[in-house]
Enzyme design. Structure first.
Site, PDB file in Angstrom:
ATOM      1  N   THR A 114      -1.651  -9.206  12.705  1.00  0.00           N
ATOM      2  CA  THR A 114      -1.434  -9.770  14.040  1.00  0.00           C
ATOM      3  C   THR A 114      -1.536  -8.698  15.117  1.00  0.00           C
ATOM      4  O   THR A 114      -2.068  -8.944  16.205  1.00  0.00           O
ATOM      5  CB  THR A 114      -0.072 -10.468  14.100  1.00  0.00           C
ATOM      6  OG1 THR A 114      -0.081 -11.594  13.212  1.00  0.00           O
ATOM      7  CG2 THR A 114       0.239 -10.961  15.507  1.00  0.00           C
ATOM      8  N   ASP A 118       2.297  -7.861  -5.194  1.00  0.00           N
ATOM      9  CA  ASP A 118       3.463  -7.949  -4.318  1.00  0.00           C
ATOM     10  C   ASP A 118       4.660  -8.402  -5.144  1.00  0.00           C
ATOM     11  O   ASP A 118       4.796  -9.578  -5.480  1.00  0.00           O
ATOM     12  CB  ASP A 118       3.215  -8.949  -3.186  1.00  0.00           C
ATOM     13  CG  ASP A 118       2.156  -8.464  -2.222  1.00  0.00           C
ATOM     14  OD1 ASP A 118       2.503  -7.650  -1.351  1.00  0.00           O
ATOM     15  OD2 ASP A 118       0.993  -8.885  -2.348  1.00  0.00           O
ATOM     16  N   ILE A 145      -3.891  -3.359   6.510  1.00  0.00           N
ATOM     17  CA  ILE A 145      -4.110  -2.151   5.727  1.00  0.00           C
ATOM     18  C   ILE A 145      -5.213  -2.426   4.699  1.00  0.00           C
ATOM     19  O   ILE A 145      -6.287  -1.837   4.747  1.00  0.00           O
ATOM     20  CB  ILE A 145      -2.817  -1.681   5.044  1.00  0.00           C
ATOM     21  CG1 ILE A 145      -1.752  -1.353   6.114  1.00  0.00           C
ATOM     22  CG2 ILE A 145      -3.086  -0.451   4.182  1.00  0.00           C
ATOM     23  CD1 ILE A 145      -0.413  -0.974   5.559  1.00  0.00           C
ATOM     24  N   THR A 146      -4.975  -3.342   3.792  1.00  0.00           N
ATOM     25  CA  THR A 146      -6.041  -3.781   2.905  1.00  0.00           C
ATOM     26  C   THR A 146      -6.494  -5.196   3.250  1.00  0.00           C
ATOM     27  O   THR A 146      -7.313  -5.767   2.543  1.00  0.00           O
ATOM     28  CB  THR A 146      -5.600  -3.718   1.426  1.00  0.00           C
ATOM     29  OG1 THR A 146      -4.458  -4.568   1.254  1.00  0.00           O
ATOM     30  CG2 THR A 146      -5.225  -2.311   1.038  1.00  0.00           C
ATOM     31  N   SER A 147      -5.973  -5.769   4.329  1.00  0.00           N
ATOM     32  CA  SER A 147      -6.422  -7.079   4.809  1.00  0.00           C
ATOM     33  C   SER A 147      -7.356  -6.867   5.994  1.00  0.00           C
ATOM     34  O   SER A 147      -7.343  -5.812   6.629  1.00  0.00           O
ATOM     35  CB  SER A 147      -5.212  -7.930   5.232  1.00  0.00           C
ATOM     36  OG  SER A 147      -4.522  -7.308   6.293  1.00  0.00           O
TER      37      SER A 147
END
Length: 504
Positions: free
Chosen positions: A215, A268, A209-211
């Site tokens: 995987t 987080d 999503i923001t990465s």
């Protein structure tokens, strides 16, 4: 009028506004419904169509993009209502969000019990919570950390609001990484090793999503991942393992919603992270789970103290649900493998599985270590022999053959795409690589287009401790368009400390 709510009909119009996970509706500020109902901009409203409804955030329009009798809908709202162009919808005030009183109470010192967690998560899954509500909840969980009973209650609620898988065999094993480390794509390798050895590993994975890659994004460049529960079960029963997108199988669906907002907030909270990790595993029927916690100055978990606290919470909450865990703290100071981005990471995975001589050794070693831990935790091999056994399964080709069979069962193996535009980023001086900023590196890969553009990302050429000469490439950017490549380069020019060099 019925119950004080307007039943005025509006023609639905598909605006093509994409906002993953969020529903929006656009109305002219001078339309009859807005004026009669007093709908303010950014109000939460309900849209109804043939027995379906969705809660959406309202935005006013003052241009002629919409007619006064039209309601413009975002893609999320359109899909949830199952609309076709020209269908009629009604827009009403959203009912009061009663469960948010539980969040408010916690802000002022209260705690969330089982019933409260169920109410909150049920409304989250029903799309009743706006991003503002979700942000308030997650911020509170960060400012005043969840205690263990609250983590257990939240985990249970997240499991109960989605589907659950039950298997006829045991044990059911899994592996999870808490994230934040670019290129750490061990999962497809681990699933292949473990399933080839004879254990059952039904792996559901997330998208980035923001990465720059999840995987599921990586695996999707190699094989289909959008499988139904029935299809997923068929693959697992046939091959002993799978690698599918968790969003397609409705396991702990609140998790994806909370992750989307927590990543946007760029923090987080430990309690929601524990519930996030374990709810998906419990819902998938896992009985034994190995958890990888990378520790480093620019990843999610930045100190040994924080890692120890997270490990304790994960183990305690898992035990409450009868799940056995083994938690491994790993080196999170630098990326793992060479690629950062879906297709680039997929090539690293394939290189390791095929035993290619130039495959990234760090990715291979980490995958073998974690796969060995899974084998030991499940009792498939004696303690201390897991890594050796996992390496043998990888070296003799069994893991690669199993991966091919899993890919075929999921819909067929395919070749990862190649980016048409690349540019090397070189060192401005001689030195040794002293540090790599993982967060900034991940951002560079995203600016280049990953994960939306599967071929985009960054290819890493140097690691900590490597010598570098002036003009030597540190990384190569991959992009699908020249504009994205230029955008990433512009960021790099303003962030010269992504690779920290020291004088040898």
């Amino acid at each position: 009028m019925k119950g004080g709510q307007s039943l005025s009909a509006l023609r639905a119009r598909r605006l093509g506004v994409v906002a993953p996970g969020a529903a929006f509706v656009f109305l002219r500020s001078d339309c009859g419904v807005c004026r009669s109902e007093g709908f303010d901009a950014r109000a939460q409203v309900e849209i109804h169509h043939k027995g379906r409804s969705v809660t959406a955030t309202l935005f006013h329009v003052i241009s002629d993009i919409l007619e006064s009798d039209e309601a413009g809908l975002s893609e999320a709202a359109w899909q949830q209502l199952g609309l076709e162009q020209g269908d009629v919808v009604t827009v009403t005030h959203a009912p009061p969000l009663a469960s948010f009183s539980i969040v408010r109470r916690r802000v002022f010192g209260g705690r969330i019990d089982d019933e409260g967690a169920r109410e909150v998560i049920a409304d989250v899954v029903a799309q009743q919570y706006s991003d503002i509500h979700l942000a308030a909840f997650l911020t509170d969980c960060s400012a005043t950390p969840l205690d263990e009973p609250e983590m257990i209650a939240l985990t249970r609620a997240m499991v109960e609001t989605g589907d659950r898988l039950h298997w006829n065999q045991a044990p059911i094993v899994d592996k999870h990484c808490v994230g934040g480390l670019p290129g750490n794509r061990t999962t497809p390798i681990i699933v292949s090793i473990v399933a080839a050895f004879g254990l059952t590993m039904p792996k559901t994975s997330s998208r980035g999503i923001t990465s720059p890659a999840g995987t599921a994004d990586v695996m999707e460049t190699l094989a289909p991942v959008n499988l139904s529960l029935t299809a997923m079960r068929r693959v697992v029963e046939r091959e002993g393992g799978c690698i599918v997108w968790g969003g397609s199988v409705h396991l702990a669906p609140s998790d994806d919603i909370l992750i989307r907002v927590s990543r946007a907030l760029d923090f987080d909270a430990q309690g929601p992270m524990v519930a996030s990790v374990l709810s998906k595993k419990i819902a998938a029927g896992s009985t034994h789970v190995v958890i990888d916690i990378p520790v480093g100055p620019s990843v999610k978990v930045r100190s040994e103290k924080a890692a120890a606290s997270l490990a304790t919470s994960l183990a305690s909450v898992a035990q409450a649900f009868g799940v056995r865990t083994r938690i491994i703290k790993t080196d999170g100071r630098q990326p793992v493998g060479r690629g950062v981005g879906p297709a680039l990471e997929a090539r690293d995975v394939v290189a390791v599985l095929r035993g290619e001589p130039d495959a990234p050794q760090d990715l291979r070693d980490r995958a073998v270590t974690l796969a060995g831990a899974v084998l030991e935790l499940a009792g498939a091999v004696e303690a201390g022999k897991g890594t050796k056994t996992a390496r043998e399964v990888l070296d003799d080709g069994r893991a690669w053959k199993k991966f091919l069979r899993i890919a075929e069962a999921q819909g067929g193996l395919r070749e990862p795409p190649v980016a048409p535009h690349t540019r090397a980023v070189t060192a401005s001086t001689d030195g040794l690589v002293a540090a790599i900023d993982c967060r900034k590196l991940a951002r560079v890969a995203k600016l280049a287009g990953a994960p939306g553009a599967p071929a985009a990302g960054a290819e890493i050429h140097k690691r900590i401790g490597d010598p570098v000469t002036m003009g030597e490439p540190l990384l190569t950017l991959h992009a699908e368009t020249p504009g994205e490549l230029d955008y990433a380069i512009a960021f790099l020019l303003g962030e010269p400390d992504i690779f920290m060099l020291t004088t040898p």
